[in-house]
Design an enzyme around this catalytic site. Structure first.
Site, PDB file in Angstrom:
ATOM      1  N   SER A 215       0.841  -1.202   0.000  1.00  0.00           N
ATOM      2  CA  SER A 215       0.000   0.000   0.000  1.00  0.00           C
ATOM      3  C   SER A 215       0.872   1.247   0.000  1.00  0.00           C
ATOM      4  O   SER A 215       0.591   2.243  -0.673  1.00  0.00           O
ATOM      5  CB  SER A 215      -0.937  -0.010   1.200  1.00  0.00           C
ATOM      6  N   ARG A 219       0.489   3.695  -3.148  1.00  0.00           N
ATOM      7  CA  ARG A 219      -0.116   5.012  -2.891  1.00  0.00           C
ATOM      8  C   ARG A 219       0.719   6.105  -3.541  1.00  0.00           C
ATOM      9  O   ARG A 219       0.216   6.943  -4.289  1.00  0.00           O
ATOM     10  CB  ARG A 219      -0.237   5.260  -1.397  1.00  0.00           C
ATOM     11  N   ASN A 223      -0.474   8.104  -7.013  1.00  0.00           N
ATOM     12  CA  ASN A 223      -0.693   9.548  -6.974  1.00  0.00           C
ATOM     13  C   ASN A 223       0.184  10.269  -7.982  1.00  0.00           C
ATOM     14  O   ASN A 223      -0.281  11.143  -8.722  1.00  0.00           O
ATOM     15  CB  ASN A 223      -0.391  10.088  -5.578  1.00  0.00           C
TER      16      ASN A 223
END
Lengths: 280, 159
Positions: A215, A219, A223
């Site tokens: 994660s 992430r 992004n």
């Protein structure tokens, strides 16, 4: 734009293709290169695992050295006198990172704070490459004969995963160091259910353990990749109206740049803090 | 966008950066900041101490001033008393002196009176005798009446 004869999808793909160095299927070593970006990507894929993305590695190491150089300069000049200019800024960053570490990390470990500082500043610098207009550096690269150049290292999953894995290894290392192999195993096996549910506990806890770095990496990657993609799409618009979208997006992106770095750093601290705590 | 050996290279680079940061960046900066922190704390404490000392000194000065004032008024009082005493003393001495001078003068006057009286008596008796002589010359012989003249003169002397 990179070239007038490129189609939009070719243009986008071109921007998202790394400069990969590795062994070609025919046995020779070299840079993956094809007629189109898709072919290049295919060629890079065929190189298998033992290939390196020169652009990601180069830009990130350059930025890392830049970071260390800047901060080392302040460290050399550091004194108890009134700080000025650059030193002031460096100390502000340090204070901020130190505050974050003290807030969520209860143990004593001389590695955590410098680690967090490195993560934070390095990621900020790498993310900031996103704010450089998308064509500048790749175009420059083409002028000096570099066919592909992906300048934002954090849009390469290799980089985000390498960071996340480093944090993951540190988590496991400190878990074992602090709790002992038995303690670490007990933490995985005897929670959250009683002992007779051990296999189930193990599966649950292992998933939780492994999901952390994944994660963390995804992430940041997601992004920055999405942000970069939008910059590229904006660059496809007619010249006159580009700024109406790119300016607001760039301003918003400044927030994303810093926020993502901050999230990565905070989660790193939290994970390492969990590794240092005796019980859940 | 495929995972390849970049992963390993990045991890190594990352650990090297962290190591460098841990060895050469974080400690000197932190040390400087800590040192400054303690320096500022010291400075503040010193300032506080100085303020307190100043207050104490002010109080002390006030006390000293008050003491001095009290002493001064004591001295003035004492001086006043002493001055009064001195004036009294001088007065009484002067009176004494005056009395002495007066007494001397009186004695002198007495003596003067006595001698004047003697001289006067002598002259009066001579005058009386000469007057009597003149009277008697025409009537009496001085040798004849010597006893009478002596008697009168003796009486005059008794006055």
């Amino acid at each position: 734009m990179a070239g007038e004869n490129l189609t939009s999808s070719e243009y986008i793909k071109h921007h998202l293709t790394n400069l990969t160095y590795g062994q070609h299927p025919d046995g020779s070593w070299g840079i993956a290169h094809g007629e189109t970006a898709a072919e290049t990507a295919q060629a890079a894929k065929e190189m298998g695992f033992w290939a390196v993305n020169l652009d990601t590695l180069g830009v990130s190491v350059l930025l890392g050295v830049f970071f260390l150089w800047l901060f080392r300069k302040a460290a050399v000049a550091a004194s108890a006198e009134v700080p000025t200019g650059w030193q002031n800024f460096v100390e502000m960053v340090l204070e901020f990172v130190d505050g974050s570490v003290k807030e969520s990390f209860n143990g004593r470990n001389p590695v955590i704070a410098p680690l967090s500082l490195t993560i934070f500043v390095w990621i900020v610098l790498m993310n900031t490459m996103d704010l450089v207009p998308v064509d500048y550096i790749p175009h420059l690269g083409q002028l000096i004969g570099i066919p592909y150049l992906k300048v934002v290292p954090t849009t390469d999953p290799n980089l985000t995963f390498s960071l996340a894995l480093a944090v993951f290894f540190l988590t496991i290392y400190y878990s074992i160091k602090v709790k002992g192999p038995g303690g670490f195993f007990a933490e995985l096996a005897f929670h959250p259910f009683p002992k007779y549910m051990m296999p189930f506990n193990l599966i649950l806890e292992l998933i939780a353990l492994v999901s952390k770095p994944i994660s963390l990496a995804l992430r940041l990657f997601g992004n920055m990749y999405a942000g970069e993609m939008i910059f590229i799409l904006i660059a496809l618009l007619p010249l006159g109206i580009q700024w109406t979208l790119s300016l607001p997006w760039a301003i918003f992106h400044i927030l994303v740049v810093i926020l993502q770095a901050f999230i990565f750093m905070t989660l790193t601290i939290v994970y390492l803090s969990m590794a240092h705590e005796e019980n859940h | 966008m495929n995972i390849n050996a970049t992963l390993i290279g990045q991890t190594i680079a990352f650990f090297m950066f962290v190591w460098f940061c841990m060895k050469f960046v974080w400690p000197p900066l932190m040390a400087a900041m800590e040192e400054r922190k303690s320096k500022i704390a010291e400075g503040l404490a010193a300032g506080e101490r100085g303020k307190k000392e100043h207050e104490l000194a002010e109080q002390r000065a006030k006390e000293v001033l008050q003491e001095a004032r009290a002493e001064a008024s004591d001295i003035i009082n004492l001086a006043n008393v002493r001055a009064g005493e001195m004036v009294e003393e001088a007065k009484s001495k002067a009176v004494e002196e005056a009395l002495k001078v007066k007494k001397g003068a009186e004695a002198e006057i007495e003596q003067e009176i006595a001698s004047a009286r003697e001289a006067l008596r002598q002259q009066v008796s001579v005058l009386a005798v000469s007057a009597a002589e003149k009277i008697i010359k025409s009537e009496i012989d001085a040798s004849k009446h010597q006893a009478i003249i002596d008697d009168i003169s003796g009486k005059l002397g008794a006055v």
